[in-house]
Scaffold this active site. Structure first.
Site, PDB file in Angstrom:
ATOM      1  N   ASP A 210       0.813  -1.219   0.000  1.00 27.34           N
ATOM      2  CA  ASP A 210       0.000   0.000   0.000  1.00 27.34           C
ATOM      3  C   ASP A 210       0.847   1.270   0.000  1.00 27.34           C
ATOM      4  O   ASP A 210       0.316   2.367  -0.014  1.00 27.34           O
ATOM      5  CB  ASP A 210      -0.920  -0.006   1.228  1.00 27.34           C
ATOM      6  CG  ASP A 210      -2.004   1.062   1.172  1.00 27.34           C
ATOM      7  OD1 ASP A 210      -2.493   1.355   0.068  1.00 27.34           O
ATOM      8  OD2 ASP A 210      -2.344   1.625   2.230  1.00 27.34           O
ATOM      9  N   SER A 235      -6.642   5.215   0.197  1.00 29.27           N
ATOM     10  CA  SER A 235      -7.033   3.909  -0.334  1.00 29.27           C
ATOM     11  C   SER A 235      -8.507   3.655  -0.047  1.00 29.27           C
ATOM     12  O   SER A 235      -8.971   3.890   1.069  1.00 29.27           O
ATOM     13  CB  SER A 235      -6.181   2.808   0.314  1.00 29.27           C
ATOM     14  OG  SER A 235      -4.808   3.061   0.133  1.00 29.27           O
ATOM     15  N   GLN A 285      -5.901  -2.034  -6.524  1.00 27.12           N
ATOM     16  CA  GLN A 285      -6.460  -1.089  -5.562  1.00 27.12           C
ATOM     17  C   GLN A 285      -7.170   0.049  -6.281  1.00 27.12           C
ATOM     18  O   GLN A 285      -6.704   0.515  -7.321  1.00 27.12           O
ATOM     19  CB  GLN A 285      -5.350  -0.490  -4.688  1.00 27.12           C
ATOM     20  CG  GLN A 285      -5.857   0.524  -3.669  1.00 27.12           C
ATOM     21  CD  GLN A 285      -4.725   1.144  -2.858  1.00 27.12           C
ATOM     22  OE1 GLN A 285      -4.332   2.279  -3.084  1.00 27.12           O
ATOM     23  NE2 GLN A 285      -4.177   0.374  -1.913  1.00 27.12           N
TER      24      GLN A 285
END
Length: 294
Positions: A210, A235, A285
């Site tokens: 991430d 995110s 993502q």
């Protein structure tokens, strides 16, 4: 006299949530670069909690998650694990992370016993030798004059101390205003050896996954990101598929790209390869990406 904890020791402590009931765990947070809990930390802690309710011979093969609310880095996070299914080959777990009485994160993960089967993969893309690339301590100070916050350099160096992460090309904040191809590559490995626990290596890769995935979005528009203050982002969801064994304390290539951005959101996808060329992990993502008004 006890030796002081290394940055990697500190990170491993954070990624070791305390079990307070049969299916309930409690985790703490590292200092964050932004006023919320780092998403990779929450995902990794949730996966650890799920994994501790699963037989040791079953490892994660996929996870799907949603970030529901910003996490408070000053408050512990409580993870509750729901044992959805225990089959002959697969085990499914659902995890909800809670703070202040409200869910902040939701994860579903599937675990599988090892099986032999068909084999094929995409080839590993070309990339420079990781040892030929500058470390964070060598690269970040060169661009500190661009950061919106003068103290950000020290915080970035602290955040990267446990993981040696090296950009194959200049990061987004190095060339603000110069749109480039929506692709990015980084090499990473932990700054220190890890125990021979496959779940630990998977959770470390989840944590790192991430960190830079939305960089490819920023590159396409010549934006520097939150570090320079020209984009507000977060995110929204995160999915990973674990294909082959790997070690997070050995070099891994994270190849990233963005196929689309629209409606204040952007999609990014990544592939993680071992240094020998094995495709170990796939990542997708969707992130919130907004341009500040005014």
């Amino acid at each position: 006299m006890n030796e002081p904890l290394t940055p990697l020791d500190d990170l491993l402590t954070v990624l070791d949530p305390e079990q307070i009931e049969r299916d309930i765990f409690r985790g703490t947070s590292r200092p964050s670069l932004v006023p919320r809990v780092f998403g990779g930390q929450v995902a990794a802690q949730a996966l650890v909690a799920a994994g501790r309710t699963v037989p040791e011979d079953r490892l994660p093969h996929s996870l799907h998650s949603y970030f529901l609310r910003p996490g408070d880095p000053e408050v512990p996070i409580v993870y509750t694990v729901d044992r959805i299914r225990d089959g002959r080959s697969f085990t499914t777990r659902r995890v909800v992370a809670v703070q202040h009485g409200r869910p902040i994160f939701h994860l579903s993960a599937s675990f599988q016993t090892h099986e032999e089967g068909l084999e094929h993969q995409e080839p590993m893309p070309a990339a420079p030798d990781p040892l030929s690339l500058p470390t964070a301590a060598e690269m970040l100070p060169r661009h500190a004059h661009r950061f919106a916050d003068p103290q950000l350099l020290d915080r970035l160096l602290d955040a990267r101390a446990a993981v040696d992460l090296r950009y194959a090309d200049e990061p987004p904040f190095a060339k603000v205003g110069e749109p480039r191809e929506a692709k990015s590559q980084v090499w990473f490995r932990t700054n220190g050896k890890l125990a021979d626990d496959p779940l630990l290596h998977i959770c470390l890769a989840t944590y790192v996954s991430d960190m830079t995935l939305l960089d490819s979005v920023l590159l396409a528009h010549g934006r520097g990101g939150w570090a320079v203050g020209d984009v507000v982002g977060a995110s929204l969801d995160h999915a990973m598929w674990f294909h082959r064994p790997f070690r997070a304390d050995e070099w891994l290539l994270y190849d990233q790209e963005s196929p689309s951005a629209s409606g204040g959101r952007a999609l990014a996808r990544g592939r993680i390869f071992t240094e020998s060329g094995a495709l170990a992990v796939s990542v997708i993502q969707e992130g919130l990406v907004r341009v500040p008004r005014g």
